[in-house]
Design an enzyme around this catalytic site. Structure first.
Site, PDB file in Angstrom:
ATOM      1  NE  ARG A  35      -4.228  -1.698   2.041  1.00 18.07           N
ATOM      2  CZ  ARG A  35      -4.744  -2.451   2.937  1.00 18.07           C
ATOM      3  NH1 ARG A  35      -4.311  -2.411   4.093  1.00 18.07           N
ATOM      4  NH2 ARG A  35      -5.681  -2.990   2.669  1.00 18.07           N
ATOM      5  CE  LYS A 205     -19.956 -16.701   5.896  1.00 18.37           C
ATOM      6  NZ  LYS A 205     -20.236 -15.382   7.013  1.00 18.37           N
ATOM      7  N   GLY A 361      -9.073  -9.146  -1.857  1.00 10.80           N
ATOM      8  CA  GLY A 361      -8.615 -10.043  -0.849  1.00 10.80           C
ATOM      9  C   GLY A 361      -7.785 -11.314  -1.401  1.00 10.80           C
ATOM     10  N   GLY A 384     -12.145  -4.288   0.230  1.00  8.33           N
ATOM     11  CA  GLY A 384     -13.532  -3.941   0.545  1.00  8.33           C
ATOM     12  C   GLY A 384     -13.886  -3.100  -0.613  1.00  8.33           C
TER      13      GLY A 384
HETATM   14  P1  AMP Z   1     -13.297 -15.075   0.562  1.00  6.86           P
HETATM   15  O1  AMP Z   1     -12.730 -14.133   1.689  1.00  6.86           O
HETATM   16  O2  AMP Z   1     -14.973 -15.516   0.827  1.00  6.86           O
HETATM   17  O3  AMP Z   1     -13.054 -14.740  -0.645  1.00  6.86           O
HETATM   18  O4  AMP Z   1     -12.851 -16.743   0.974  1.00  6.86           O
HETATM   19  C1  AMP Z   1     -11.707 -16.794   0.936  1.00  6.86           C
HETATM   20  C2  AMP Z   1     -11.335 -18.316   1.798  1.00  6.86           C
HETATM   21  O5  AMP Z   1     -12.198 -19.049   1.073  1.00  6.86           O
HETATM   22  C3  AMP Z   1     -10.182 -18.693   1.836  1.00  6.86           C
HETATM   23  O6  AMP Z   1      -9.511 -18.770   3.004  1.00  6.86           O
HETATM   24  C4  AMP Z   1     -10.201 -20.005   1.276  1.00  6.86           C
HETATM   25  O7  AMP Z   1      -9.365 -21.200   2.083  1.00  6.86           O
HETATM   26  C5  AMP Z   1     -11.598 -20.328   1.596  1.00  6.86           C
HETATM   27  N1  AMP Z   1     -12.144 -21.544   0.508  1.00  6.86           N
HETATM   28  C6  AMP Z   1     -12.002 -21.459  -0.612  1.00  6.86           C
HETATM   29  N2  AMP Z   1     -12.688 -22.795  -1.338  1.00  6.86           N
HETATM   30  C7  AMP Z   1     -12.983 -23.377  -0.048  1.00  6.86           C
HETATM   31  C8  AMP Z   1     -13.583 -24.687   0.003  1.00  6.86           C
HETATM   32  N3  AMP Z   1     -13.780 -25.465  -1.035  1.00  6.86           N
HETATM   33  N4  AMP Z   1     -14.087 -25.020   1.348  1.00  6.86           N
HETATM   34  C9  AMP Z   1     -13.734 -24.224   2.204  1.00  6.86           C
HETATM   35  N5  AMP Z   1     -12.974 -22.983   2.352  1.00  6.86           N
HETATM   36  C10 AMP Z   1     -12.608 -22.621   0.978  1.00  6.86           C
END
Ligand code: AMP
Length: 403
Positions: A35, A205, A361, A384
């Site tokens: 950054r 999610k 992220g 974000g």
């Molecule tokens: P996000 O912050 O929603 O972009 O999610 C990122 C996180 O999702 C990372 O830490 C990954 O390890 C996790 N992730 C990705 N694929 C999977 C999966 N199939 N099952 C559980 N966690 C996951």
């Protein structure tokens, strides 16, 4: 040409909102200076025009006013080094231990062309996050021109990111070079996309990504869904997903999104197969299975070989690519193959002339980790903020300067 590039800052005191919210270890050493480096071109341009720079930023989330841990003074030596490395040796970098008040005003007033002043953490005042107008007005007195170069906080309506802009006339408030390139890249993907245009959405999610998918349904020709969130979609279609991540309260949402996509002619691609594990662990036993037929007690932690090929084909055909979120648990060596394969495909498409933007992220962490950051068109610094931009929201930091 942009307003910032056209403006001559000679003899002006330029108040620049930067995002110096860098991670520090317990010895107050900076563990990732991305950054800070991202703000250097803006600072350099003002200095070479013969202006002086007053930098303001937040660092962390201090709760009770001034705290050693969150002091921006820890950043001064590194800022000095980064500026020296730009070919403008010995730029004096001063520090004011308060961002408003008499001392800050006096130091700013005494600042000479070619000098830089870093102000103490804005969030030592609660007024910053509250978007307090009087506080913003006090900050505004420090400079003749306001430059917002803090894309990472552009989605916050804080005093220094949004409210302050109104105290500067239109020709004395503008975006810095970083902010400009972030906005330009996001616009290329959202509003000026050349077709076919693919959005690759991954991560844990569904609930975090619904708004993005909805907005992209209006713009993309293809949406690739990977990562943990894919299993909610697969279950919604009647698949058997074992113990894979699933948001049961979002099954209807997933069905609705797929229905909308069909009505609009947007192709949704789900991983046909998965790398599965018997527990969520780096040393878990692993195997492969169709994503809609995962045995009980097993969970999908990465996309499978066929899915890598399936997604790579879509990516290779695309002229515009947006990527947000990993395809699997890329933090664990056994489950990073899918994310790596997608990074490679995006890099190859870029090489062939596609415009690719990686934003938000963990996909940014992944392209950095796998060495693809300089092989895509743009890697966003704003997590974000970029997500909210992709959701189609107006960012207060951008709106205030444009007002
Ligand atoms: P996000 O912050 O929603 O972009 O999610 C990122 C996180 O999702 C990372 O830490 C990954 O390890 C996790 N992730 C990705 N694929 C999977 C999966 N199939 N099952 C559980 N966690 C996951």
């Amino acid at each position: 040409m942009s307003q910032f590039s056209q403006h001559s800052f000679a003899n002006e005191k330029v108040l620049v909102r930067v995002d110096f919210n860098v991670p520090l270890n317990d010895k107050y050493e900076i563990t990732d200076d991305t950054r800070m480096r991202a703000a250097i071109p803006t600072i350099k341009k003002i200095l070479s025009d013969g202006g002086s720079v007053i930098l303001m930023s937040h660092l962390g989330r201090p709760k009770d006013g001034p705290t050693e841990k969150y002091s921006l003074k820890h950043l001064v030596p590194h800022l000095q080094q980064l500026l020296n490395a730009t070919g403008q040796p010995n730029v004096p970098v001063l520090f004011a231990d308060d961002c408003i008040g008499e001392k800050a005003v006096l130091t700013a007033r005494m600042l000479r062309p070619g000098e830089v002043l870093l102000l103490e953490n804005l969030r030592f005042y609660k007024e910053e996050e509250k978007g307090d107008k009087a506080f913003a007005e006090k900050l505004s007195r420090l400079g003749d021109v306001y430059v917002n170069d803090a894309f990472g906080t552009a989605h916050r309506a804080h005093a220094s990111t949004a409210v302050i802009a109104q105290f500067f006339p239109k020709d004395k408030r503008m975006f810095g070079l970083l902010m400009e390139s972030e906005v330009r890249s996001a616009e290329k993907v959202l509003h000026e996309a050349q077709k076919p245009s693919v959005a690759i959405i991954g991560g844990a999610k569904v609930s975090d990504k619904i708004l993005i998918i909805e907005n992209l349904l209006e713009r993309a020709t293809d949406i690739i869904i990977g990562g943990g969130m894919a299993y909610t979609f697969i279950k919604a279609q009647g698949g058997k997903i074992g113990n894979s991540l699933c948001e049961d309260d979002r099954l209807d949402t997933a069905r609705e999104l797929m229905k909308k996509a069909e009505a609009k002619g947007v192709r949704i691609h789900l991983p046909s197969d998965s790398i599965i594990a018997d527990k969520f662990d780096a040393n878990a036993n692993d195997s492969a299975a169709p994503s809609n037929n995962i045995p009980d007690g097993w969970m999908g932690l990465d996309i499978g070989e066929n899915a890598c090929e399936q997604f790579t084909n879509v990516i290779h055909k695309s002229k515009t690519i947006l990527w947000n979120g990993p395809m699997g648990v890329f933090e664990m060596a056994k489950f990073q193959h899918g994310t790596k394969a997608i990074a490679k495909a995006v890099a190859e498409a870029t090489q062939k002339g596609a415009f690719s933007l990686v934003g938000g992220g963990d996909s940014v962490a992944a392209v950095n980790q796998f060495g693809y950051a300089d092989k895509v068109s743009y890697v966003s610094t704003g997590g974000g903020a970029m997500l909210e931009y992709f959701e189609g929201k107006q960012l207060p930091g951008i709106a205030a300067v444009n007002a």
